[in-house]
Design an enzyme around this catalytic site. Sequence first.
Site, PDB file in Angstrom:
ATOM      1  N   ARG A   1     -19.082 -22.090  40.214  1.00 17.17           N
ATOM      2  CA  ARG A   1     -18.954 -20.636  40.162  1.00 17.17           C
ATOM      3  C   ARG A   1     -19.769 -20.019  41.277  1.00 17.17           C
ATOM      4  O   ARG A   1     -20.738 -20.662  41.767  1.00 17.17           O
ATOM      5  CB  ARG A   1     -19.360 -20.094  38.802  1.00 17.17           C
TER       6      ARG A   1
ATOM      7  N   LYS B   1      -7.784 -16.110  38.468  1.00 18.69           N
ATOM      8  CA  LYS B   1      -7.090 -17.341  38.071  1.00 18.69           C
ATOM      9  C   LYS B   1      -5.612 -17.102  37.747  1.00 18.69           C
ATOM     10  O   LYS B   1      -5.272 -16.346  36.844  1.00 18.69           O
ATOM     11  CB  LYS B   1      -7.800 -17.957  36.862  1.00 18.69           C
TER      12      LYS B   1
ATOM     13  N   ARG C   1      -9.451 -27.459  31.037  1.00 17.39           N
ATOM     14  CA  ARG C   1     -10.529 -28.401  31.350  1.00 17.39           C
ATOM     15  C   ARG C   1     -11.739 -28.115  30.475  1.00 17.39           C
ATOM     16  O   ARG C   1     -11.932 -27.001  30.019  1.00 17.39           O
ATOM     17  CB  ARG C   1     -10.954 -28.263  32.817  1.00 17.39           C
TER      18      ARG C   1
HETATM   19  C1  BTN Z   1      -7.633 -25.438  33.317  1.00 22.99           C
HETATM   20  O1  BTN Z   1      -7.614 -24.624  34.248  1.00 22.99           O
HETATM   21  O2  BTN Z   1      -8.620 -25.511  32.573  1.00 22.99           O
HETATM   22  C2  BTN Z   1      -6.457 -26.335  33.122  1.00 22.99           C
HETATM   23  C3  BTN Z   1      -5.340 -25.658  32.367  1.00 22.99           C
HETATM   24  C4  BTN Z   1      -4.118 -26.530  32.159  1.00 22.99           C
HETATM   25  C5  BTN Z   1      -3.096 -25.895  31.268  1.00 22.99           C
HETATM   26  C6  BTN Z   1      -1.829 -26.704  31.191  1.00 22.99           C
HETATM   27  S1  BTN Z   1      -0.523 -25.836  30.407  1.00 22.99           S
HETATM   28  C7  BTN Z   1       0.439 -27.283  30.372  1.00 22.99           C
HETATM   29  C8  BTN Z   1      -0.498 -28.404  29.993  1.00 22.99           C
HETATM   30  N1  BTN Z   1      -0.639 -28.489  28.569  1.00 22.99           N
HETATM   31  C9  BTN Z   1      -1.884 -28.201  28.171  1.00 22.99           C
HETATM   32  O3  BTN Z   1      -2.280 -28.187  26.985  1.00 22.99           O
HETATM   33  N2  BTN Z   1      -2.660 -27.932  29.229  1.00 22.99           N
HETATM   34  C10 BTN Z   1      -1.909 -28.030  30.467  1.00 22.99           C
END
Ligand code: BTN
Length: 323
Positions: free
Chosen positions: A320, A188, A123
Site C-alpha cells: 500500500r 480497484k 486474496r
Molecule cells: C483479489 O483481488 O483479492 C482477488 C479477487 C479474485 C476474485 C475472483 S472472482 C472469480 C474467482 N472466484 C473467486 O471466488 N475469486 C476469483
Amino acid sequence: MTVTVRQLLEVLGDGNFHSGEALGKALSVSRTAIWKQLSKLSDLHIDLESVRGRGYRIPGGLELLSPEEITAGLKPDAGALLTALQVLDTIDSTNAYARRQLELDGAHGSAYLAECQTGGRGRMGRTWVSPYGRNVYLSLVWEYEGGATVLEGLSLAVGVAVRRAVTALGVADITLKWPNDVLRDGRKLGGILLEMTGDPVGTCRVIVGIGLNINVPSGIAKTIDQPWHDLADHGLSRNTIAAAILSELLPLLSDYTRTGFTPYREEWQGYDAHRGETVQIRTPRQSVTGVARGVAENGALCLEVDGQLQYFSGGEVSLRPAD
Ligand code: BTN
C-alpha cells in the site's frame, strides 16, 4: 410450473416494459409465480421499475452471460485451446467450483463463469463482492508439468493479459498493482486469485480466478472495503469482455512453460501503478517501507530500502502507499 429468476431476466433483460400477464404468458406460469420472482430482484440489487398500465422493466436492461456469445467472440487461437466453458447462475465461488470439478476429473482448459458468487474469494482471506448479473467472475483451469516453479510470475502475467483485454476494448488508464490488482484511475477494477492443486514438483493444476467490476450496483457498492472502479461508463457487453479476457489468457497459459514471465515483465513494469513511489509492504511478520523498483524475473516485488534492494514474493504479502 415454476419459473426461475434467470428465466425472468431472460425476458426483462431487454430493458423494455412487460406486463405481469405478458411475462406469465411468455414463461407459461401464473402472475403470482411471476410476482414471487419479481420480489426477489431487489435482494439481488437489480432495479425494477413498475409503472401502472405498462408493467415492469429493468432500466438500462441486464445482459446475462451466454456461452454461445462468449465462444463466438474468442480469437481463433484461443478458441482452439478452450476445452469447455460453463456459465453457472449462482455459485459459492467459481474457483471453488473449478476445484470441485477437478476432483471429479474436470478437464484442463475448462472455463467457468457465474452470474453471481455467494462466497467470492479474494486474496488473503478477503471477500470478493459478487452481485448478480453485473460483473465478470471467471475461473480457468490449466495443467502444468514441472511443478510450481514453472508458474513463477504467472499471476502478474495474468494481470498483463487482463489489462491488454480491457485496453483493447477502449478503456484507458488501466494500471497494475503488485501482486495482482488491476486498477482504473488508481482504483480497484479487478483482482486475480491463483490457486494450485496437485504435485508441487510434478503435475500441478492452476485455477486462475479473475473478478472484474463491470457495472457495480449502487446498493452493494458500500460493501466494497476499498476504493473501486468499474466499466459502467463504457457500456461494454459482459460477454464481449469475458471473450476478450479468455482470448488473451488461453494462449498465455498454453505458452507459459515455454515463455515464463520474461515477455510480460517489461509491460507489467510499464503499467506499474506504484513504480518509483514510497510504499509499505506488509507480511505476516513485518512491515517494510521503501521505494518500489519494479519486479524481478520471477515476479517478486523489488523494494529499495536504505539503498539496498529487497525482494518480496506474493502469498500473504500486501502493498500500500506509505502514509
Ligand atoms: C483479489 O483481488 O483479492 C482477488 C479477487 C479474485 C476474485 C475472483 S472472482 C472469480 C474467482 N472466484 C473467486 O471466488 N475469486 C476469483
